[in-house]
Motif scaffolding. Structure first.
Motif, mmCIF file in Angstrom:
data_model
loop_
_atom_site.group_PDB
_atom_site.id
_atom_site.type_symbol
_atom_site.label_atom_id
_atom_site.label_comp_id
_atom_site.label_asym_id
_atom_site.label_seq_id
_atom_site.Cartn_x
_atom_site.Cartn_y
_atom_site.Cartn_z
ATOM 1 N N PRO A 190 23.546 9.160 -22.916
ATOM 2 C CA PRO A 190 23.665 10.603 -23.141
ATOM 3 C C PRO A 190 22.296 11.273 -23.162
ATOM 4 O O PRO A 190 21.275 10.629 -23.410
ATOM 5 C CB PRO A 190 24.325 10.690 -24.516
ATOM 6 C CG PRO A 190 23.867 9.448 -25.218
ATOM 7 C CD PRO A 190 23.784 8.384 -24.151
ATOM 8 N N SER A 191 22.290 12.585 -22.927
ATOM 9 C CA SER A 191 21.054 13.353 -23.057
ATOM 10 C C SER A 191 20.689 13.468 -24.538
ATOM 11 O O SER A 191 21.548 13.308 -25.413
ATOM 12 C CB SER A 191 21.239 14.753 -22.478
ATOM 13 O OG SER A 191 22.110 15.511 -23.317
ATOM 14 N N PRO A 192 19.426 13.751 -24.849
ATOM 15 C CA PRO A 192 19.037 13.923 -26.259
ATOM 16 C C PRO A 192 19.844 15.021 -26.965
ATOM 17 O O PRO A 192 20.218 14.854 -28.135
ATOM 18 C CB PRO A 192 17.548 14.269 -26.172
ATOM 19 C CG PRO A 192 17.086 13.619 -24.910
ATOM 20 C CD PRO A 192 18.249 13.756 -23.957
ATOM 21 N N ALA A 193 20.132 16.142 -26.286
ATOM 22 C CA ALA A 193 20.889 17.232 -26.924
ATOM 23 C C ALA A 193 22.312 16.796 -27.249
ATOM 24 O O ALA A 193 22.856 17.125 -28.309
ATOM 25 C CB ALA A 193 20.907 18.464 -26.018
ATOM 26 N N TYR A 194 22.928 16.041 -26.344
ATOM 27 C CA TYR A 194 24.290 15.560 -26.558
ATOM 28 C C TYR A 194 24.322 14.546 -27.693
ATOM 29 O O TYR A 194 25.170 14.614 -28.589
ATOM 30 C CB TYR A 194 24.792 14.944 -25.252
ATOM 31 C CG TYR A 194 26.255 14.602 -25.208
ATOM 32 C CD1 TYR A 194 27.240 15.521 -25.549
ATOM 33 C CD2 TYR A 194 26.675 13.351 -24.767
ATOM 34 C CE1 TYR A 194 28.585 15.207 -25.468
ATOM 35 C CE2 TYR A 194 28.020 13.027 -24.671
ATOM 36 C CZ TYR A 194 28.963 13.953 -25.024
ATOM 37 O OH TYR A 194 30.290 13.642 -24.939
ATOM 38 N N ALA A 195 23.372 13.603 -27.672
ATOM 39 C CA ALA A 195 23.301 12.605 -28.739
ATOM 40 C C ALA A 195 23.059 13.271 -30.088
ATOM 41 O O ALA A 195 23.663 12.884 -31.101
ATOM 42 C CB ALA A 195 22.201 11.590 -28.433
ATOM 43 N N ALA A 196 22.213 14.305 -30.134
ATOM 44 C CA ALA A 196 21.934 15.003 -31.395
ATOM 45 C C ALA A 196 23.182 15.699 -31.925
ATOM 46 O O ALA A 196 23.414 15.740 -33.138
ATOM 47 C CB ALA A 196 20.801 16.006 -31.195
#
Length: 193
Positions: A156-162
């Protein structure tokens, strides 16, 4: 027939704040898309932590977040953490249609779905709705890829994971480090045990 169902979310909708954009409309933090919201914008009448017996994996390319999208594989080893929201059947259908980039207003063949345990609308990535148990005698539903579709795994992208981390903290009470470690295990394919 049931008037309400529990939607078990295992991806970014683990976060109640993010899920509100599907119900009320709006753009989640870090996302590239604005959601129309449900026809009925009343908040869920229940929200609780739960789990699904299969595995969550990340794959494909998310047009909303970049990177891989969360999918649920009921045939693989789990369990996977989820947030369950109590919605009307209409609201669940509207969430499902928005997730598939379709306009709200479509119907879900609930009787057929409950009878068969799943219902497949097509060959796109979230076209399969599964019955994943029950809470207080109301069906728990989730959606994922059809069994005939292969998903190429991708982190996942960092924004999605966050966003997923925030959901794990909010509904499961995990510490930030625990939430990050859980996501790392999903990405690596080593399920928490």
């Amino acid at each position: 027939m049931a008037t309400h169902v529990w939607y078990a979310s295992y991806g970014s909708n683990l976060s109640p704040q993010r899920f509100d954009c599907y119900v009320s409309g709006g753009r989640p933090e870090g996302a590239r898309r604005t959601y129309t919201g449900c026809r009925d914008t009343a908040m869920p009448t229940g929200c609780r932590p739960t789990s699904l017996p299969g595995r969550v994996l990340f794959g494909g390319e998310s047009s909303v977040w970049g990177g891989g999208t969360a999918f649920y594989d009921p045939q693989d080893a789990g369990p996977s953490l989820a947030t369950a929201y109590r919605l009307t059947v209409e609201q669940f259908a509207d969430v499902w249609f928005q997730e598939r980039h379709l306009p709200v207003g479509g119907e879900l063949p609930l009787a057929e779905l409950i009878g068969a345990g799943e219902w497949v609308a097509g060959e796109d990535l979230y076209d399969r709705v599964l019955v994943a148990g029950a809470i207080e005698d109301e069906p728990v539903l989730t959606f994922t890829f059809p069994a005939t579709v292969h998903v190429q795994e991708q982190p996942p992208s960092p924004a999605y994971a966050a966003t997923i981390e925030r959901g794990l903290i909010a509904t499961h009470g995990l510490e930030r480090e625990e939430a990050a470690a859980y996501i790392a295990r999903l990405v690596s394919g080593r399920m928490p045990g």
